[in-house]
Design a protein around this motif. Structure first.
Motif, PDB file in Angstrom:
ATOM      1  N   GLY A 271       0.796  -1.213   0.000  1.00  7.12           N
ATOM      2  CA  GLY A 271       0.000   0.000   0.000  1.00  7.12           C
ATOM      3  C   GLY A 271       0.832   1.268   0.000  1.00  7.12           C
ATOM      4  O   GLY A 271       2.040   1.253  -0.220  1.00  7.12           O
ATOM      5  N   TYR A 272       0.168   2.383   0.300  1.00  8.78           N
ATOM      6  CA  TYR A 272       0.808   3.694   0.226  1.00  8.78           C
ATOM      7  C   TYR A 272       0.143   4.644   1.204  1.00  8.78           C
ATOM      8  O   TYR A 272      -0.921   4.355   1.768  1.00  8.78           O
ATOM      9  CB  TYR A 272       0.713   4.253  -1.197  1.00  8.78           C
ATOM     10  CG  TYR A 272      -0.704   4.452  -1.702  1.00  8.78           C
ATOM     11  CD1 TYR A 272      -1.443   5.587  -1.376  1.00  8.78           C
ATOM     12  CD2 TYR A 272      -1.323   3.487  -2.499  1.00  8.78           C
ATOM     13  CE1 TYR A 272      -2.738   5.763  -1.823  1.00  8.78           C
ATOM     14  CE2 TYR A 272      -2.629   3.659  -2.957  1.00  8.78           C
ATOM     15  CZ  TYR A 272      -3.330   4.801  -2.614  1.00  8.78           C
ATOM     16  OH  TYR A 272      -4.625   4.973  -3.058  1.00  8.78           O
ATOM     17  N   VAL A 273       0.780   5.792   1.414  1.00  5.49           N
ATOM     18  CA  VAL A 273       0.168   6.909   2.137  1.00  5.49           C
ATOM     19  C   VAL A 273       0.107   8.088   1.179  1.00  5.49           C
ATOM     20  O   VAL A 273       0.962   8.233   0.304  1.00  5.49           O
ATOM     21  CB  VAL A 273       0.951   7.282   3.410  1.00  5.49           C
ATOM     22  CG1 VAL A 273       0.942   6.132   4.394  1.00  5.49           C
ATOM     23  CG2 VAL A 273       2.387   7.692   3.076  1.00  5.49           C
ATOM     24  N   ALA A 274      -0.912   8.935   1.340  1.00  2.00           N
ATOM     25  CA  ALA A 274      -1.102  10.016   0.371  1.00  2.00           C
ATOM     26  C   ALA A 274      -1.714  11.239   1.042  1.00  2.00           C
ATOM     27  O   ALA A 274      -2.339  11.151   2.094  1.00  2.00           O
ATOM     28  CB  ALA A 274      -2.000   9.548  -0.778  1.00  2.00           C
ATOM     29  N   MET A 275      -1.517  12.381   0.389  1.00  5.79           N
ATOM     30  CA  MET A 275      -2.249  13.608   0.665  1.00  5.79           C
ATOM     31  C   MET A 275      -3.058  13.920  -0.586  1.00  5.79           C
ATOM     32  O   MET A 275      -2.496  13.985  -1.690  1.00  5.79           O
ATOM     33  CB  MET A 275      -1.310  14.775   0.986  1.00  5.79           C
ATOM     34  CG  MET A 275      -0.813  14.817   2.402  1.00  5.79           C
ATOM     35  SD  MET A 275      -2.099  15.347   3.575  1.00  5.79           S
ATOM     36  CE  MET A 275      -1.113  15.452   5.077  1.00  5.79           C
ATOM     37  N   VAL A 276      -4.353  14.098  -0.409  1.00  6.54           N
ATOM     38  CA  VAL A 276      -5.255  14.213  -1.552  1.00  6.54           C
ATOM     39  C   VAL A 276      -5.935  15.578  -1.537  1.00  6.54           C
ATOM     40  O   VAL A 276      -6.276  16.105  -0.474  1.00  6.54           O
ATOM     41  CB  VAL A 276      -6.324  13.097  -1.502  1.00  6.54           C
ATOM     42  CG1 VAL A 276      -7.245  13.164  -2.715  1.00  6.54           C
ATOM     43  CG2 VAL A 276      -5.653  11.724  -1.417  1.00  6.54           C
ATOM     44  N   GLN A 277      -6.125  16.138  -2.708  1.00  2.00           N
ATOM     45  CA  GLN A 277      -6.934  17.338  -2.873  1.00  2.00           C
ATOM     46  C   GLN A 277      -7.589  17.274  -4.245  1.00  2.00           C
ATOM     47  O   GLN A 277      -7.354  16.336  -5.007  1.00  2.00           O
ATOM     48  CB  GLN A 277      -6.077  18.604  -2.746  1.00  2.00           C
ATOM     49  CG  GLN A 277      -5.049  18.776  -3.852  1.00  2.00           C
ATOM     50  CD  GLN A 277      -4.144  19.965  -3.623  1.00  2.00           C
ATOM     51  OE1 GLN A 277      -3.403  20.003  -2.624  1.00  2.00           O
ATOM     52  NE2 GLN A 277      -4.192  20.947  -4.519  1.00  2.00           N
ATOM     53  N   HIS A 278      -8.424  18.260  -4.559  1.00  2.00           N
ATOM     54  CA  HIS A 278      -9.143  18.247  -5.823  1.00  2.00           C
ATOM     55  C   HIS A 278      -8.154  18.261  -6.987  1.00  2.00           C
ATOM     56  O   HIS A 278      -7.303  19.145  -7.079  1.00  2.00           O
ATOM     57  CB  HIS A 278     -10.057  19.461  -5.901  1.00  2.00           C
ATOM     58  CG  HIS A 278     -11.091  19.374  -6.962  1.00  2.00           C
ATOM     59  ND1 HIS A 278     -11.796  20.473  -7.416  1.00  2.00           N
ATOM     60  CD2 HIS A 278     -11.563  18.316  -7.679  1.00  2.00           C
ATOM     61  CE1 HIS A 278     -12.639  20.104  -8.355  1.00  2.00           C
ATOM     62  NE2 HIS A 278     -12.518  18.798  -8.534  1.00  2.00           N
ATOM     63  N   TYR A 279      -8.236  17.267  -7.843  1.00  2.00           N
ATOM     64  CA  TYR A 279      -7.458  17.120  -9.081  1.00  2.00           C
ATOM     65  C   TYR A 279      -6.021  16.627  -8.883  1.00  2.00           C
ATOM     66  O   TYR A 279      -5.445  16.077  -9.811  1.00  2.00           O
ATOM     67  CB  TYR A 279      -7.393  18.441  -9.863  1.00  2.00           C
ATOM     68  CG  TYR A 279      -8.691  18.939 -10.393  1.00  2.00           C
ATOM     69  CD1 TYR A 279      -9.576  18.109 -11.070  1.00  2.00           C
ATOM     70  CD2 TYR A 279      -9.068  20.272 -10.226  1.00  2.00           C
ATOM     71  CE1 TYR A 279     -10.780  18.589 -11.579  1.00  2.00           C
ATOM     72  CE2 TYR A 279     -10.266  20.760 -10.735  1.00  2.00           C
ATOM     73  CZ  TYR A 279     -11.120  19.915 -11.404  1.00  2.00           C
ATOM     74  OH  TYR A 279     -12.298  20.383 -11.899  1.00  2.00           O
ATOM     75  N   PHE A 280      -5.407  16.831  -7.696  1.00  2.00           N
ATOM     76  CA  PHE A 280      -3.993  16.513  -7.525  1.00  2.00           C
ATOM     77  C   PHE A 280      -3.783  15.697  -6.254  1.00  2.00           C
ATOM     78  O   PHE A 280      -4.631  15.673  -5.367  1.00  2.00           O
ATOM     79  CB  PHE A 280      -3.152  17.793  -7.471  1.00  2.00           C
ATOM     80  CG  PHE A 280      -3.241  18.621  -8.721  1.00  2.00           C
ATOM     81  CD1 PHE A 280      -2.411  18.370  -9.800  1.00  2.00           C
ATOM     82  CD2 PHE A 280      -4.177  19.639  -8.827  1.00  2.00           C
ATOM     83  CE1 PHE A 280      -2.504  19.118 -10.957  1.00  2.00           C
ATOM     84  CE2 PHE A 280      -4.278  20.405  -9.981  1.00  2.00           C
ATOM     85  CZ  PHE A 280      -3.433  20.143 -11.048  1.00  2.00           C
ATOM     86  N   ALA A 281      -2.637  15.026  -6.186  1.00  2.19           N
ATOM     87  CA  ALA A 281      -2.326  14.219  -5.006  1.00  2.19           C
ATOM     88  C   ALA A 281      -0.821  14.021  -4.918  1.00  2.19           C
ATOM     89  O   ALA A 281      -0.075  14.205  -5.894  1.00  2.19           O
ATOM     90  CB  ALA A 281      -3.023  12.858  -5.068  1.00  2.19           C
ATOM     91  N   SER A 282      -0.377  13.632  -3.735  1.00  2.00           N
ATOM     92  CA  SER A 282       1.001  13.179  -3.529  1.00  2.00           C
ATOM     93  C   SER A 282       0.933  11.885  -2.741  1.00  2.00           C
ATOM     94  O   SER A 282      -0.010  11.673  -1.963  1.00  2.00           O
ATOM     95  CB  SER A 282       1.824  14.237  -2.782  1.00  2.00           C
ATOM     96  OG  SER A 282       1.270  14.479  -1.501  1.00  2.00           O
ATOM     97  N   ALA A 283       1.925  11.022  -2.926  1.00  2.00           N
ATOM     98  CA  ALA A 283       1.904   9.718  -2.243  1.00  2.00           C
ATOM     99  C   ALA A 283       3.314   9.166  -2.120  1.00  2.00           C
ATOM    100  O   ALA A 283       4.124   9.280  -3.060  1.00  2.00           O
ATOM    101  CB  ALA A 283       1.019   8.732  -3.000  1.00  2.00           C
ATOM    102  N   TRP A 284       3.600   8.566  -0.976  1.00  2.00           N
ATOM    103  CA  TRP A 284       4.843   7.811  -0.784  1.00  2.00           C
ATOM    104  C   TRP A 284       4.566   6.344  -1.072  1.00  2.00           C
ATOM    105  O   TRP A 284       3.608   5.772  -0.538  1.00  2.00           O
ATOM    106  CB  TRP A 284       5.363   7.969   0.639  1.00  2.00           C
ATOM    107  CG  TRP A 284       6.164   9.208   0.891  1.00  2.00           C
ATOM    108  CD1 TRP A 284       5.847  10.243   1.703  1.00  2.00           C
ATOM    109  CD2 TRP A 284       7.442   9.520   0.343  1.00  2.00           C
ATOM    110  NE1 TRP A 284       6.830  11.197   1.698  1.00  2.00           N
ATOM    111  CE2 TRP A 284       7.832  10.771   0.868  1.00  2.00           C
ATOM    112  CE3 TRP A 284       8.303   8.875  -0.552  1.00  2.00           C
ATOM    113  CZ2 TRP A 284       9.033  11.390   0.537  1.00  2.00           C
ATOM    114  CZ3 TRP A 284       9.503   9.492  -0.884  1.00  2.00           C
ATOM    115  CH2 TRP A 284       9.872  10.730  -0.346  1.00  2.00           C
TER     116      TRP A 284
END
Length: 566
Positions: A271-284
């Motif tokens: 799996g992964y961890v992420a920061m999500v927002q409208h249209y964009f995201a980041s994930a390790w």
């Protein structure tokens, strides 16, 4: 019974609106209803500093997934190094990124996406990561388990190119920490042409005389504000998320982290961890099979982190161990996300209608590849859905046509028996039996289609491809409201035309509501993205055409039932 059927339809539509309203209230904290409100930051920056300190004092995780906020002097063995090696900002650029790294910890503190314009100012590029007085959103890594290098450790950037040149496919940025606690951390960021995933190699060398067992943490630190320029009228999720094969996709509200009520998987081997927002995201991302501890926590006032901790095992003196990680930071393009790791495409969140939304997006994407314009692809998709549901709609409109044909008899009977409600009901049922009309016959076919069109709504609202995508003439961006309000006006007129074509309810109060409700709901569409309004307008126009055709075939000439507000 005709008025009952109509009431049910309006209740369904109204309930959908209430759900959207509720999510808006939850996510936006009861902000202004119809106008976008720029997010405000609660970060405090010292007046004598050139850069914010919030992210720099982010907590260093512990093995239990918690952490304490540390300043420079609070990290043992690092104060002297800070004097010798002043903090630097390294600017790096590729064909898709303009990045900035901080020599303190070798952290990524700025990510500008060169192929995506800012919504508020299209002359500027969209900024995802940032460390400024207005907002904080950074990616950090480091070691725990001893007096080792963290994201607070001053590091040295190895000299090398800082721009991806023509003809090159790879650019490497390398940071080296001092020897701390018997370990040296070498962090290498590898950027590839056209890619929004960055390989991050952590090489840990044991420079001491005893074996050591450090742990590597990777975290995303972000303030709890909505993205700048985000409309407060329609709500999308902003916050951390975790995915594991066991529990699947779990998103957590910032307020739940604040209150200690965050419920998520704490340990996994995938799996992964992420920061999500409208249209964009980041994930390790870590390789599957590597055991990791997952954590979320509040770091500071309005500052939160999500991350994972991976054990490196024992490292003997004079030897080293390497762990490869990847950082995704970019747009939520489904095909790109699916190719990186299983489940990453879920950061583009369709909610409970994902099972319907994903094939609808696939079909929309195929239409765009053939047509070359997202606006016309939306029109084509609605047309295909209307064709697919033609027979269901035909049954509904046929039932409505029959109701319209007998409506004069119903109106006359209601007027004649208005003082005898029970006899009126019996007489109405007798007319329905004689004419073989089912007053609910037009309801079920429409109800079957509601989930499909709600799913399409979320597809259009969530797809980053709509950002800055033109349609025709004055529509230069399908993700923002129509600047001239032409589409919302046409949508309102089409809704009123539909109401006029339908038989008027016998009840005068309901007849008035049938005209007032479209006007009330149409107000929202003046502030919806143009792509969504185009979808509703197309659906209305095709519905009117089909209803007109079926009424004509059944010998019920279309006529306009104008409102009577006496």
């Amino acid at each position: 019974m005709n008025d009952i059927r109509r009431t049910i339809l309006w209740v369904i539509f109204g309930f959908s609106i209430v759900l959207l309203w509720d999510k808006w209230q939850v996510h936006n904290g009861k902000q202004a209803t119809f106008f976008p409100t720029p997010a405000t930051s609660t970060q405090t920056v010292a007046s004598n500093t050139a850069a914010p300190v919030a992210a720099s004092t982010a907590a260093v995780p512990t093995a239990s997934g918690t952490g304490t906020t540390v300043g420079m002097a609070a990290v043992p063995g690092q104060a002297a190094a800070a004097v010798q090696k002043p903090r630097q900002r390294l600017e790096v650029s590729t064909d898709v990124y303009r990045l900035a790294f901080d020599s303190e910890g070798g952290s990524l503190i700025h990510a500008e996406l060169l192929q995506h314009a800012d919504i508020a100012d299209r002359t500027r590029n969209f900024v995802l990561f940032d460390e400024s007085p207005q907002r904080v959103y950074v990616a950090q890594t480091g070691l725990i388990g001893g007096d080792f290098a963290t994201h607070k450790t001053p590091m040295v950037a190895v000299p090398g190119p800082r721009t991806l040149q023509d003809g090159e496919n790879e650019l490497r940025i390398r940071f080296e920490s001092p020897d701390l606690g018997g370990l040296k951390l070498v962090k290498t960021w590898t950027l590839k042409r056209g890619a929004y995933d960055i390989a991050v190699t952590h090489e840990v060398r044991n420079t001491g005389t005893a074996p050591l067992a450090p742990q590597l943490y990777l975290q995303l630190v972000r303030d709890g504000n909505k993205p700048p320029g985000e409309s407060s009228f329609y709500s999308t999720f902003t916050g951390p998320a975790i995915f594991t094969q066991e529990k699947k996709y779990q998103k957590v509200e910032f307020k739940d982290i604040e209150s200690g009520k965050a419920d998520y998987t704490k340990d996994s081997s995938d799996g992964y961890v992420a920061m999500v927002q409208h249209y964009f995201a980041s994930a390790w991302l870590l390789p599957d099979g590597a055991r990791r501890e997952l954590f979320m926590r509040k770091v500071d006032t309005n500052l939160y982190s999500v991350g994972m901790i991976a054990a490196l095992g024992n490292i003997a003196p004079g030897s080293s161990k390497t762990l490869e990680a990847r950082l995704f930071a970019g747009p939520q393009i489904e095909k790109t996300l699916e190719a990186l790791t299983p489940g990453l495409e879920l950061v583009k969140d369709y909610g409970w209608l994902t099972i319907l939304a994903k094939p609808l997006y696939w079909l929309l994407d195929k239409l765009h590849s053939m047509i070359g314009n997202w606006g016309w692809a939306i029109v084509g998709l609605v047309l295909l859905l209307k064709i697919a549901f033609y027979w269901l709609n035909a049954k509904a409109y046929a039932s409505m046509a029959k109701m319209k044909a007998i409506n004069p008899r119903i109106m006359e009977m209601r007027e004649r028996l208005k003082d005898s409600p029970q006899q009126m009901q019996q007489e109405m049922m007798r007319i329905y039996r004689e004419e073989k009309v089912n007053p609910m016959g037009g309801c079920f076919p429409i109800m079957v289609q509601i989930p499909v069109f709600i799913a399409l709504y979320w597809v259009l609202l969530s797809s980053v491809e709509m950002r800055n995508a033109p349609w025709i003439g004055w529509i230069h961006d399908l993700s923002t409201p129509d600047p001239l309000f032409i589409l919302p006006l046409l949508m309102t007129l089409s809704s009123l035309l539909q109401t006029a074509l339908n038989p008027a309810p016998p009840d005068p109060i309901q007849a008035k509501m049938m005209w007032i409700m479209p006007l009330i709901f149409s107000v929202m569409f003046f502030f919806f993205p143009a792509g969504l309004v185009l979808y509703w307008l197309t659906n209305n126009v095709l519905s009117i055409a089909q209803q007109w055709l079926i009424n004509t075939r059944m010998g019920v000439p279309p006529q306009f039932n104008l409102p009577k507000f006496k």
